[in-house]
Design a protein around this motif. Structure first.
Motif, mmCIF file in Angstrom:
data_model
loop_
_atom_site.group_PDB
_atom_site.id
_atom_site.type_symbol
_atom_site.label_atom_id
_atom_site.label_comp_id
_atom_site.label_asym_id
_atom_site.label_seq_id
_atom_site.Cartn_x
_atom_site.Cartn_y
_atom_site.Cartn_z
ATOM 1 N N LEU A 40 -5.129 4.717 -11.052
ATOM 2 C CA LEU A 40 -5.428 3.622 -9.882
ATOM 3 C C LEU A 40 -5.420 2.150 -10.663
ATOM 4 N N ARG A 41 -5.723 1.990 -11.928
ATOM 5 C CA ARG A 41 -5.696 0.887 -12.643
ATOM 6 C C ARG A 41 -4.085 0.281 -12.655
ATOM 7 N N GLU A 69 0.800 -1.210 0.041
ATOM 8 C CA GLU A 69 0.083 0.020 0.077
ATOM 9 C C GLU A 69 0.695 1.393 -0.020
ATOM 10 N N SER A 83 2.048 1.826 -3.332
ATOM 11 C CA SER A 83 0.948 2.379 -4.191
ATOM 12 C C SER A 83 0.480 3.677 -3.772
ATOM 13 N N TYR A 136 0.351 -3.817 -8.160
ATOM 14 C CA TYR A 136 0.716 -4.141 -6.342
ATOM 15 C C TYR A 136 -0.483 -5.056 -5.996
ATOM 16 N N GLY A 137 -1.756 -5.048 -6.708
ATOM 17 C CA GLY A 137 -2.734 -5.958 -6.344
ATOM 18 C C GLY A 137 -3.409 -5.546 -4.975
ATOM 19 N N VAL A 138 -3.258 -4.517 -4.476
ATOM 20 C CA VAL A 138 -3.948 -3.853 -3.340
ATOM 21 C C VAL A 138 -4.904 -2.725 -3.482
ATOM 22 N N LEU A 139 -5.816 -2.704 -2.693
ATOM 23 C CA LEU A 139 -6.797 -1.322 -2.825
ATOM 24 C C LEU A 139 -7.303 -1.145 -1.531
ATOM 25 N N TYR A 145 -3.036 -0.724 -9.257
ATOM 26 C CA TYR A 145 -3.636 -1.947 -8.783
ATOM 27 C C TYR A 145 -3.097 -3.209 -9.392
ATOM 28 N N ASP A 146 -2.808 -3.135 -10.815
ATOM 29 C CA ASP A 146 -2.325 -4.087 -11.731
ATOM 30 C C ASP A 146 -0.861 -4.500 -11.168
#
Length: 207
Positions: A197-198, A184, A187, A204-207, A201-202
């Motif tokens: 954001l896309r 995070e 990110s 690091y895979g966290v939101l 996310y792609d």
């Protein structure tokens, strides 16, 4: 807090965050929380006081506290009394407890704030527990804030709320939470640098 709950979700523990009715008493949003080992107290409603022993196991439960314990009261749906106040907070604090979760009423609030002892509560009412509620057991499983808490579970509280981490997965939760927190941070840094954001996310895979 959110990271811990996300990790618990990923491990299949999707009901470990206590109900949002429980809020911190201390006004300092950075220091209102705690982390510690659950010491549970099971309450029952009462309509009379035992004249020879009016507080029963309540006193014994508090005197049994150890450093890093968190007092966890069972939910009091009736809300007839305030089982936690200044003297309980003082005794718990002096025995090294880190906080209290009281899914009921509390009292002596200004004095508890002066003590700086972290308490999460549902309501405020000045009525004593004597003759209204009675401790039937402690260090037993209790339901608090819609979560079943086992003695020895880890209770983690901050301004966002309270999460209960079962003993069996504590190590996994800590390890995964640290990793997710790092992801995070990466990110956040890239979002501030202008990435979408896309994109973030792609990567690091966290939101």
């Amino acid at each position: 807090m959110a990271v811990v709950c996300d990790v618990l979700d990923s491990l299949g523990y999707r009901h470990q965050a206590m109900h949002h009715r429980l809020r911190p008493l201390l006004p300092d949003r950075e220091r209102c929380g705690f982390i510690g080992r659950a010491r549970t107290i099971r309450w029952m409603e009462a309509d009379y006081a035992d004249e020879d022993n009016p507080y029963g196991l309540e006193i014994e439960a508090i005197d049994a506290l150890r450093p890093s314990d968190v007092v966890v009261h069972s939910t009091d749906f009736a809300g007839t009394n305030a089982p936690w106040g200044e003297l309980m907070s003082t005794a718990a604090q002096c025995r090294g407890a880190t906080g209290c979760v009281c899914d009921s009423q509390i009292r002596d609030c200004l004095k508890i704030i002066d003590l700086g002892f972290p308490v999460y509560y549902t309501g405020i009412r000045p009525l004593d527990s004597m003759g209204r509620g009675r401790v039937m057991a402690y260090d037993v499983p209790v339901r608090c804030g819609d979560v079943l808490v086992q003695p020895g579970d880890t209770v983690f509280a901050d301004f966002d709320g309270i999460a209960v981490i079962p003993r069996a997965v504590l190590t996994q939760v800590v390890d995964r939470a640290c990793h997710k927190s790092d992801q995070e941070s990466h990110s956040r840094r890239e979002l501030k640098a202008g990435k979408t954001l896309r994109e973030v996310y792609d990567r690091y895979g966290v939101l």
